[in-house]
Design a protein around this motif. Structure first.
Motif, PDB file in Angstrom:
ATOM      1  N   LEU A 152       0.846  -1.188   0.000  1.00 56.77           N
ATOM      2  CA  LEU A 152       0.000   0.000   0.000  1.00 56.77           C
ATOM      3  C   LEU A 152       0.883   1.241   0.000  1.00 56.77           C
ATOM      4  O   LEU A 152       1.745   1.402   0.874  1.00 56.77           O
ATOM      5  N   LEU A 153       0.693   2.112  -0.958  1.00 51.03           N
ATOM      6  CA  LEU A 153       1.541   3.298  -1.060  1.00 51.03           C
ATOM      7  C   LEU A 153       1.312   4.262   0.088  1.00 51.03           C
ATOM      8  O   LEU A 153       2.199   5.029   0.451  1.00 51.03           O
ATOM      9  N   ASN A 154       0.121   4.262   0.647  1.00 51.42           N
ATOM     10  CA  ASN A 154      -0.191   5.052   1.828  1.00 51.42           C
ATOM     11  C   ASN A 154      -1.346   4.363   2.541  1.00 51.42           C
ATOM     12  O   ASN A 154      -1.824   3.318   2.084  1.00 51.42           O
ATOM     13  N   PHE A 155      -1.802   4.917   3.643  1.00 51.57           N
ATOM     14  CA  PHE A 155      -2.906   4.298   4.372  1.00 51.57           C
ATOM     15  C   PHE A 155      -4.075   5.273   4.498  1.00 51.57           C
ATOM     16  O   PHE A 155      -4.779   5.290   5.505  1.00 51.57           O
ATOM     17  N   LYS A 156      -4.263   6.082   3.461  1.00 48.95           N
ATOM     18  CA  LYS A 156      -5.378   7.015   3.434  1.00 48.95           C
ATOM     19  C   LYS A 156      -6.682   6.258   3.209  1.00 48.95           C
ATOM     20  O   LYS A 156      -6.691   5.116   2.731  1.00 48.95           O
ATOM     21  N   LEU A 157      -7.781   6.910   3.542  1.00 46.16           N
ATOM     22  CA  LEU A 157      -9.095   6.280   3.460  1.00 46.16           C
ATOM     23  C   LEU A 157      -9.372   5.683   2.089  1.00 46.16           C
ATOM     24  O   LEU A 157      -9.762   4.523   1.967  1.00 46.16           O
ATOM     25  N   GLY A 158      -9.191   6.461   1.028  1.00 47.35           N
ATOM     26  CA  GLY A 158      -9.491   5.976  -0.315  1.00 47.35           C
ATOM     27  C   GLY A 158      -8.616   4.807  -0.723  1.00 47.35           C
ATOM     28  O   GLY A 158      -9.086   3.852  -1.354  1.00 47.35           O
ATOM     29  N   THR A 159      -7.337   4.865  -0.359  1.00 47.91           N
ATOM     30  CA  THR A 159      -6.405   3.786  -0.694  1.00 47.91           C
ATOM     31  C   THR A 159      -6.815   2.480  -0.032  1.00 47.91           C
ATOM     32  O   THR A 159      -6.854   1.419  -0.672  1.00 47.91           O
ATOM     33  N   VAL A 160      -7.133   2.546   1.255  1.00 45.77           N
ATOM     34  CA  VAL A 160      -7.483   1.339   1.998  1.00 45.77           C
ATOM     35  C   VAL A 160      -8.836   0.796   1.557  1.00 45.77           C
ATOM     36  O   VAL A 160      -9.021  -0.422   1.428  1.00 45.77           O
ATOM     37  N   ALA A 161      -9.789   1.688   1.298  1.00 50.46           N
ATOM     38  CA  ALA A 161     -11.103   1.238   0.824  1.00 50.46           C
ATOM     39  C   ALA A 161     -10.970   0.479  -0.484  1.00 50.46           C
ATOM     40  O   ALA A 161     -11.575  -0.584  -0.670  1.00 50.46           O
ATOM     41  N   ASP A 200      -0.907 -13.466   0.487  1.00 50.09           N
ATOM     42  CA  ASP A 200      -0.772 -14.067  -0.831  1.00 50.09           C
ATOM     43  C   ASP A 200       0.188 -13.177  -1.610  1.00 50.09           C
ATOM     44  O   ASP A 200      -0.161 -12.044  -1.963  1.00 50.09           O
ATOM     45  N   PRO A 201       1.414 -13.642  -1.874  1.00 54.76           N
ATOM     46  CA  PRO A 201       2.408 -12.786  -2.531  1.00 54.76           C
ATOM     47  C   PRO A 201       1.959 -12.288  -3.904  1.00 54.76           C
ATOM     48  O   PRO A 201       2.280 -11.152  -4.288  1.00 54.76           O
ATOM     49  N   GLU A 202       1.221 -13.103  -4.643  1.00 57.88           N
ATOM     50  CA  GLU A 202       0.747 -12.672  -5.961  1.00 57.88           C
ATOM     51  C   GLU A 202      -0.284 -11.550  -5.824  1.00 57.88           C
ATOM     52  O   GLU A 202      -0.276 -10.584  -6.598  1.00 57.88           O
ATOM     53  N   GLU A 203      -1.161 -11.678  -4.837  1.00 59.18           N
ATOM     54  CA  GLU A 203      -2.142 -10.617  -4.604  1.00 59.18           C
ATOM     55  C   GLU A 203      -1.463  -9.336  -4.151  1.00 59.18           C
ATOM     56  O   GLU A 203      -1.839  -8.231  -4.568  1.00 59.18           O
ATOM     57  N   ALA A 204      -0.458  -9.456  -3.301  1.00 57.84           N
ATOM     58  CA  ALA A 204       0.282  -8.283  -2.840  1.00 57.84           C
ATOM     59  C   ALA A 204       0.954  -7.584  -4.010  1.00 57.84           C
ATOM     60  O   ALA A 204       0.956  -6.347  -4.093  1.00 57.84           O
ATOM     61  N   GLU A 205       1.525  -8.364  -4.928  1.00 53.38           N
ATOM     62  CA  GLU A 205       2.182  -7.789  -6.110  1.00 53.38           C
ATOM     63  C   GLU A 205       1.164  -7.087  -7.001  1.00 53.38           C
ATOM     64  O   GLU A 205       1.400  -5.971  -7.485  1.00 53.38           O
ATOM     65  N   ARG A 206      -0.013  -7.708  -7.203  1.00 52.07           N
ATOM     66  CA  ARG A 206      -1.057  -7.088  -8.020  1.00 52.07           C
ATOM     67  C   ARG A 206      -1.531  -5.782  -7.379  1.00 52.07           C
ATOM     68  O   ARG A 206      -1.730  -4.773  -8.065  1.00 52.07           O
ATOM     69  N   MET A 207      -1.700  -5.816  -6.068  1.00 50.79           N
ATOM     70  CA  MET A 207      -2.156  -4.633  -5.342  1.00 50.79           C
ATOM     71  C   MET A 207      -1.166  -3.484  -5.509  1.00 50.79           C
ATOM     72  O   MET A 207      -1.547  -2.341  -5.791  1.00 50.79           O
ATOM     73  N   TYR A 208       0.120  -3.794  -5.349  1.00 55.64           N
ATOM     74  CA  TYR A 208       1.153  -2.770  -5.447  1.00 55.64           C
ATOM     75  C   TYR A 208       1.213  -2.176  -6.850  1.00 55.64           C
ATOM     76  O   TYR A 208       1.262  -0.950  -7.019  1.00 55.64           O
ATOM     77  N   MET A 209       1.181  -3.027  -7.875  1.00 58.85           N
ATOM     78  CA  MET A 209       1.275  -2.553  -9.252  1.00 58.85           C
ATOM     79  C   MET A 209       0.055  -1.721  -9.624  1.00 58.85           C
ATOM     80  O   MET A 209       0.171  -0.714 -10.341  1.00 58.85           O
ATOM     81  N   GLN A 210      -1.123  -2.119  -9.140  1.00 59.76           N
ATOM     82  CA  GLN A 210      -2.339  -1.363  -9.423  1.00 59.76           C
ATOM     83  C   GLN A 210      -2.266   0.019  -8.800  1.00 59.76           C
ATOM     84  O   GLN A 210      -2.669   1.017  -9.413  1.00 59.76           O
TER      85      GLN A 210
END
Length: 232
Positions: A152-161, A200-210
């Protein structure tokens, strides 16, 4: 148990020198089976208090203009509406009939402003309406995403939602009512999710790239307003 999910927008960072200009909330009841029932809501906008600071950078974030602020009701009139709403749902003279405040990253900033608003309006009944402890959805989400924080690039409301699979409208973020609806949706999801999201490392990678892509798509150089004025 009654939970008041709320969010506010202000003219600055300090409750003694700045003012609330938007207060939005949804009164709910948390049942014994952990279902959340909405009981009613509100969305108030108000002028800053005379003599308080208006930080132009704060308006740059919440989207209000000086011209709009001048058209809003006085905060004392809004305070009367707010207490009327509270009295509809809470018996302030019953020591066990109170609401627990709930929000996103609300433990200090929002609660401090709300307390100061009661003081500014010569009311000693803050503790008659609300329990002293509150629910902050941000640390609840922190616990859930503990394995995914690097993604997660930050932990702001929109990012976490968005990380929780909630569709967001970026243009509506920092509107008090929209933010509190997001917070309520997040809290509902967290009630039904495992204590910690399995890694899940693949999910974490997808989340980061998105998130990198989203940041690239929305990056722009906007000149931010600076300076403070005193509302008169």
């Amino acid at each position: 148990m009654k939970l008041l999910f709320y969010d506010l927008e202000t003219t600055g960072l300090h409750p003694e020198t700045a003012s609330i200009i938007q207060l939005a909330g949804i009164m709910t009841e948390l049942t014994e089976s952990n279902e959340i029932k909405p009981l009613g809501g509100f969305n108030y906008v108000m002028k800053p208090r005379v003599g308080r600071e208006v930080d132009l950078s704060a308006l740059d974030i919440n989207g209000f203009t000086m011209e709009e602020l001048a058209t809003f009701q006085d905060d004392g009139e809004v305070f009367e509406k707010f207490t009327k709403f509270l009295n509809k749902h809470i018996d302030q003279f019953n020591k066990v009939d109170k609401a627990m405040l709930a929000g996103y990253n609300n433990t200090h900033f929002d609660t401090d402003f709300l307390r100061q608003w009661f003081i500014d309006n010569n009311s000693n009944y803050f503790g008659s309406y609300f329990w002293s402890n509150s629910i902050d959805v941000m640390p609840e989400a922190s616990r859930y995403f503990v394995h995914y924080r690097p993604a997660l690039l930050n932990f702001k409301l929109g990012t976490v939602a968005k990380a929780m699979g909630i569709e967001i409208d970026k243009s509506s973020l920092h509107d008090g009512l929209y933010d509190i609806k997001l917070t309520l949706l997040m809290f509902k999801k967290l009630l039904n999710e495992p204590y910690i999201k399995p890694f899940d490392p693949e999910e974490a990678e997808r989340m980061y790239m998105q998130m990198l892509q989203d940041k690239k798509n929305t990056s722009f150089n906007k000149k931010k307003a600076e300076g403070k004025i005193i509302w008169s």
